[in-house]
Scaffold this motif. Structure first.
Motif: not given
Ligand code: SF4
Length: 513
Positions: A153-155, A317-325, A346-348, A380-388
């Motif tokens: 996990h990132i966090l 843009r990812c700030i590694r918050c791990s919300a997407c996981l 998802p970010i991975g 949930v991504c705080p910097v709005r990365i459109d992962i899909p």
């Molecule tokens: S939610 Fe967004 S900023 Fe947070 S880890 Fe996932 S991609 Fe990165």
């Protein structure tokens, strides 16, 4: 990028093994549900949350548009503040720089504050090869290191472990790495934290060199920032004489004021807290206070390749918050190890293939498919990365890479070619429709009725069709094509009761043709 989890099979195989581990699934479900609930509560308190997300997105987009300019400004600010700046194109260069600094200070150990960049480049292995032990000081990282495990996990890198497992690891391994755990250690979080604190304090007081990452690096002032929950990071950043920070080039922010936005977005998204318990900032060297030699290694390691892709670059843009996981239904069931990389979830699934390069190996190419595309990660991504969006984009790149690499056409290619040949002639299309009708009538006899009343076939045995139908209901083809229906009913003007329908809706008079 290095293959961090060397030997991990492609995601479907690794995921299958993870799904069979019921303890892992219980640990993950409990941990992610707890963090999700906390996040939901604190995000709900902020009326302008969407505006904050838009501001975070805009700041990071500005950075990516003018990255060379901000990096040069960062270098000037850091140098002016007494730090030494190093540029590393890849993992080998970055590792060589850190090893060289440690050697010059004649040390055989360094303390580390949690840094994903150093995991990405496998710095601990490089230091170990040079006879230098690297001690992780983040509690979760310490658990992973003592357990000879991999982060998942990132966090919370040890999210796959529960308290009883952590107690066992501490009792078994701490004495080999330094101060042992107390013999009467229980699995109470307070006691586990106290054992880790006592074990680590020894190392902080002894270490001459520390290695850190940075959550943000401010170009305007040369200020680096680390946020954390335990205070171990701050000990690392202040006690040793020498501090080396390995920082991905995408971590730069233009101004100090930009930290205002990021330090609101990050804690609420990651730990579900209003602010981080510890936010450390440092700007070069301050005489008589803290490390008197400060190095910053600016790491590329594939990031400029990511930047070159207009769709994929948003991953930077990812700030590694791990919300997407924590919201991902796939991650929650498989855990992080199945992704085979320091960046799971998802970010991975979008960052790792871009850093490693699509088409490089089957494990990497499986990652863009490790998603249901439900879109919860974007929400949930705080910097709005459109992962899909990036996942779909990478899937097409994977397909293209395989088409170019293989001279033998795939089953899908052949099926598409056959469909194109058939559909390009009305006579051939008509003949195919007739054949499908016969097949449909035959299939209707062996089909079954699915919930909702549709007539469907079971799994088709063997081959690609078998793999496809393993997890899907295959609809029974219609017994009559649209063209046949049109002829029979004169475009719907003459209702003669209809043909026997393969989908179970018998027209009443059977097939009269
Ligand atoms: S939610 Fe967004 S900023 Fe947070 S880890 Fe996932 S991609 Fe990165």
């Amino acid at each position: 990028m290095s293959g961090t989890f060397l030997g991990t099979p492609a995601f479907p195989t690794a995921a299958r093994a993870a799904l069979e581990d019921s303890q892992l699934r219980r640990n993950l479900a409990h941990a992610t549900a707890t963090i999700r609930t906390k996040r939901g509560g604190v995000v709900g308190e902020v009326d302008e949350w969407e505006q904050l997300r838009l501001a975070g997105e805009a700041i990071k987009n500005r950075v990516l548009r003018h990255l060379p300019r901000y990096l040069e400004q960062l270098e000037r600010s850091l140098t002016a503040a007494g730090a030494t700046v190093h540029w590393a194109r890849d993992a080998a260069e970055a590792n060589a720089i850190v090893v060289d600094i440690a050697r010059r200070h004649e040390t055989d150990e360094v303390v580390k504050v949690k840094s994903m960049a150093t995991q990405e480049i496998e710095l601990n292995d490089a230091l170990e090869a040079a006879g230098i032990h690297a001690w992780e000081t983040d509690l979760a990282e310490l658990i992973v290191q003592l357990g000879d495990d991999l982060p998942s996990h990132i966090l919370v890198p040890a999210i796959h472990r529960n308290r009883a497992e952590i107690r066992e690891i501490f009792l078994r391994e701490m004495s080999r790495a330094g101060r042992p755990a107390p013999a009467d250690l229980t699995d109470e979080p307070k006691q586990l934290a106290a054992a880790a604190r006592a074990h680590l304090r020894e190392k902080f007081l002894r270490a001459k060199v520390a290695v850190s990452g940075a959550n943000f690096a401010v170009a305007e002032t040369g200020t680096l920032t680390v946020v954390e929950s335990e205070g171990n990071g701050r000990m690392c950043l202040t006690l040793p004489e020498v501090l080396v920070s390995v920082v991905g080039i995408e971590k730069v922010l233009p101004t100090f004021a930009d930290l205002d936005v990021m330090l609101q977005l990050l804690p609420r998204s990651s730990t579900g807290e209003r602010m981080n318990p510890y936010t450390s900032t440092w700007t070069g060297v301050t005489p008589g206070d803290g490390p008197q030699e400060v190095h910053v290694v600016l790491l590329d390691n594939g990031r400029t390749d990511v930047l070159a892709d207009p769709t994929g670059r948003q991953a930077l843009r990812c700030i590694r918050c791990s919300a997407c996981l924590n919201v991902c239904p796939v991650y929650e069931r498989t855990g992080g190890h199945a992704y085979g990389s320091v960046y799971p979830g998802p970010i991975g699934a979008i960052l790792t293939p871009q850093l490693r390069g699509v088409g490089s190996d089957p494990q990497t190419d499986s990652l863009p498919y490790a998603s249901s595309l439900c879109g919860a990660c974007f929400e949930v991504c705080p910097v709005r990365i459109d992962i899909p969006e990036v996942l779909v984009h990478l899937r097409s790149e994977v397909v293209e890479a395989h088409q170019q690499a293989s001279r033998v056409p795939s089953v899908q290619d052949m099926a598409m070619k056959a469909a194109s040949w058939t559909l390009s002639s009305s006579a051939r299309t008509g003949a195919a429709e007739k054949a499908a009708g016969w097949g449909g009538r035959l299939a209707a006899r062996i089909g079954r009725t699915a919930p909702g009343g549709r007539n469907v076939l079971g799994a088709i045995p063997g081959g690609p069709a078998g793999a496809w139908s393993d997890s899907r209901d295959v609809p029974v083809p219609a017994a009559e094509s649209f063209r046949q229906w049109w002829e029979r009913t004169d475009g719907g003007h003459r209702d003669d009761g209809g043909a026997g329908n393969a989908n179970g809706n018998d027209g009443g008079n059977g097939d009269r043709r």
